[in-house]
Design an enzyme around this catalytic site. Structure first.
Site, mmCIF file in Angstrom:
data_model
loop_
_atom_site.group_PDB
_atom_site.id
_atom_site.type_symbol
_atom_site.label_atom_id
_atom_site.label_comp_id
_atom_site.label_asym_id
_atom_site.label_seq_id
_atom_site.Cartn_x
_atom_site.Cartn_y
_atom_site.Cartn_z
ATOM 1 N N GLY A 132 -6.773 -1.802 -14.327
ATOM 2 C CA GLY A 132 -7.156 -1.361 -15.500
ATOM 3 C C GLY A 132 -8.755 -1.294 -15.473
ATOM 4 N N LEU A 173 -13.157 -7.689 -9.143
ATOM 5 C CA LEU A 173 -12.354 -9.090 -8.453
ATOM 6 C C LEU A 173 -12.672 -9.711 -10.160
ATOM 7 C CD1 LEU A 173 -12.488 -11.980 -6.231
ATOM 8 C CD2 LEU A 173 -12.473 -12.486 -9.011
ATOM 9 N N HIS A 208 -1.740 4.475 -10.361
ATOM 10 C CA HIS A 208 -2.112 2.936 -9.663
ATOM 11 C C HIS A 208 -3.461 2.695 -10.804
ATOM 12 C CE1 HIS A 208 -5.167 5.969 -9.328
ATOM 13 N NE2 HIS A 208 -6.381 5.658 -8.766
ATOM 14 N N ASP A 246 -11.559 6.724 0.308
ATOM 15 C CA ASP A 246 -11.503 5.151 0.197
ATOM 16 C C ASP A 246 -9.734 4.995 0.459
ATOM 17 O OD1 ASP A 246 -11.597 2.160 0.657
ATOM 18 O OD2 ASP A 246 -12.388 2.182 -2.268
#
Lengths: 476, 147
Positions: free
Chosen positions: A374, A205, A399, A95
């Site tokens: 998270g 999101l 990350h 990705d």
């Protein structure tokens, strides 16, 4: 992991000296508990990376490191092309340029009272997510080339967002040196209907509230106060990046013997930066970075439209956008000498310290915002790049949380519906396309992100600034 | 004795653990069937195989003579077809041609309400990539897929 194997230059630094075919040491960052809990495979993978030609200083693993493909996820390694240095498709990951961007809302938590469900529903309907979802934007061949060369700058020129956004994206929203001609027809076809889609798995999101501030001064410079509401978007280069990663991984595996590169693990497949294959990958990978930047820019636009339906007049300016699966050509000082290096960050965020010229003026004095996502239902964090980080892993930080449990184990242990209800009791609104997917993304299937960022802070890789808690979570 | 013994092996698929992703494994009496079972394991990462009706057929060809690379290509071709056709597959066939593989996949368009797809698969990897025959004569075709 047995910690007896390490030397320990500092409390958070765990070093395996170069032995055997290793050209440089392997260095893992983290507090003792975290290192003890790491799978042996992470150290083994970091040591394997240390054998690759042209590697500089050390092979690093961030505090959220876990078992990856060839490189550990959370791995950082820099290569010098003049010393036969290599570029690795596995060292970037499938990705490509997956990352996180955060938007300001100008709201406090209480401003969402009575509107949280409506906002969740509007965002859920506006942003295509989940397997088989299709975006509203369909690019022809010429537009695809322009997007691959132009990234978020292209997206803004098409009307998705505004110029001010670009100041807040790494590389000002456009990765230079992209070569769309090196992106295969298959990769293009896979992206054809996927612009402006979120994807699935750990992508999300979230609407979040600032629950805690650790550094008032930097938070102030970042424009963040306690109880502010932010929106975070986590996604990457979608099908195009996956296809490029897969195609070049195979090409590099097949080509490795011809380059005289002995691989301890096939997934470490790489090519000299100064080779046709190395250059082709670099051109295609940079195009995929642009695809990810354009994608997050389009999703930002969709989120703005959706939020305006519920909260008229809201603008959602961009706070910052970071990528965490990349290889970038950067200048670093090594042993007092300035060098151009190709820095692979596989599941690691760039964390430039104060004063760095690549930072937007607003953040230059305090360092780069490092956005750490998270898992679903748990905290996210904002950190800041430090000056000392340049002396560690080429200005890199963690990350995310990193998985602690496999998907199949998570699916056996939890039911998606129970998780939605449990998070609901905690006041978190979940909108997901798949209950099965939600079970696999259960909060406890991941490591404790708070422990990961504490370790990152203790190691001096980045400084803790603020902790965010989720209010709404949209999953693919 | 080989043929008699191997035909008794019940073809099946299974998943195996990888810290962040998932492994798929096909087991069968023939190499072809092991590839078919691996493909069923791939679908099972996303949804219940029984939930997918084999209504439409598509053809897949992969070139090459290395069986492990062929498995990687076969799985990646299926991932590509799922992604670009927005389909899921539940029935497969594989024939080796000497210079590659000819395969078929039957399935239907993804329907979120019917299939509840858990996750999108990014690609097959070289991790745990293995095509071999074990002591009992069972063909094993496996790899980890990135999700």
């Amino acid at each position: 992991m047995d910690i007896a194997r390490f030397t320990r230059p500092s409390a958070s630094e765990w070093q395996i000296p170069a032995t055997g075919r290793m050209r440089v040491p392997a260095i893992l960052y983290g507090d003792e508990d975290l290192i003890r809990g790491l799978d042996d495979k992470v150290a083994e993978q970091a040591m394997n990376v240390a054998t690759l030609p042209g590697i500089v200083k050390a092979s690093y693993a961030m505090p959220d490191a876990h078992w990856g493909y060839g490189f550990p996820i959370g791995g950082v390694a820099a290569f010098d092309e003049a010393e036969g240095g290599v570029i690795s498709a596995g060292g970037v990951g499938f990705d490509i340029s997956c990352g996180v961007r955060a938007l300001y809302t100008g709201l406090k938590t209480h401003d969402l009272e009575g509107r949280r469900e409506a906002l969740a529903t509007a965002l859920y309907h506006a942003i295509p997510a989940g397997l088989g979802s299709t975006g509203h934007i369909h690019l022809n061949a010429r537009q695809m080339d322009e997007m691959l060369a132009g990234g978020a700058q292209w997206a803004v020129a098409q009307g998705y967002g505004n110029e001010a956004d670009l100041e807040r994206v790494e590389e000002r929203g456009r990765m230079p040196g992209a070569d769309p001609a090196k992106v295969s027809q298959h990769a293009r076809k896979r992206q054809q209907d996927e612009m402006g889609t979120l994807g699935s798995g750990n992508h999300y999101l979230e609407v979040q509230r600032v629950a805690e501030i650790f550094d008032e001064d930097i938070a102030h410079r970042y424009g963040i106060q306690e109880d502010d509401v932010l929106i975070s978007i986590h996604c990457g280069s979608r099908g195009l990046g996956h296809q490029i990663g897969m195609e070049f991984l195979k090409r590099m595996v097949l080509a490795a013997p011809g380059f005289g590169i002995e691989l301890p693990d096939r997934e470490l497949a790489c090519a000299p930066i100064r080779s046709d294959l190395g250059r082709d990958y670099l051109g295609a990978m940079r195009a995929a970075i642009n695809c990810a930047l354009a994608n997050r820019q389009i999703i930002t636009h969709l989120a703005r439209q959706a939020a305006q339906e519920v909260i008229p007049g809201i603008t959602l300016p961009l706070f910052y956008d970071v990528s965490h699966n990349t290889c970038k050509e950067e200048t670093h000082i090594v042993d007092g000498r300035e060098r151009r290096l190709f820095v692979h960050r596989k599941g690691a965020t760039r964390a430039l310290g104060p004063g760095h010229e690549a930072l937007p003026a607003a953040f230059r004095e305090v360092g780069q915002p490092v956005l750490v996502g998270g898992s679903m239902g748990t905290s996210s964090h904002i950190l800041a790049g430090t000056r000392e980080s340049a002396h560690h892993a080429f200005s890199s930080a963690c990350h995310g949380a990193g998985r602690a449990m496999s998907r199949s184990a998570a699916k056996k242990r939890w039911r998606g519906r129970d998780i939605v209800e449990e998070l609901g009791r905690r006041g978190i609104v979940i909108r997901g396309h798949s209950l099965r997917g939600i079970a696999e993304e259960a909060p406890l299937a991941y490591k404790d992100v708070d422990q990961v960022v504490d370790s990152t802070d203790h190691a001096g890789l980045a400084r803790k600034v603020a902790r965010l808690e989720p209010l709404i979570c949209i999953k693919g | 004795m080989g043929m008699g013994a191997t035909t008794k092996i019940t073809p099946r698929w299974e998943h195996f653990s990888h810290e962040s992703d998932i492994g798929i494994r096909g087991l069968a009496g023939t190499l072809e069937e092991a590839f078919v079972q691996a493909a069923l394991g791939l679908t099972a990462v996303i949804t219940g195989v029984a939930d997918v009706s084999p209504r439409e057929r598509i053809g897949i060809e992969c070139a090459g003579d290395d069986s492990e690379i062929l498995l990687l290509d076969w799985i990646n071709a299926l991932i590509y077809e799922m992604a670009t056709r927005k389909m899921l597959f539940s029935r497969f066939s594989v024939t080796f041609t000497g210079d590659g593989l000819q395969g078929e996949a039957w399935g239907e368009p993804i329907d979120a309400a019917k299939h509840h797809p858990a996750v999108e698969i990014k690609g097959a990897t070289f991790t745990e990539l293995k095509v071999c025959r074990d002591k009992q004569g069972t063909w094993v075709a496996q790899c980890v897929v990135d999700v």
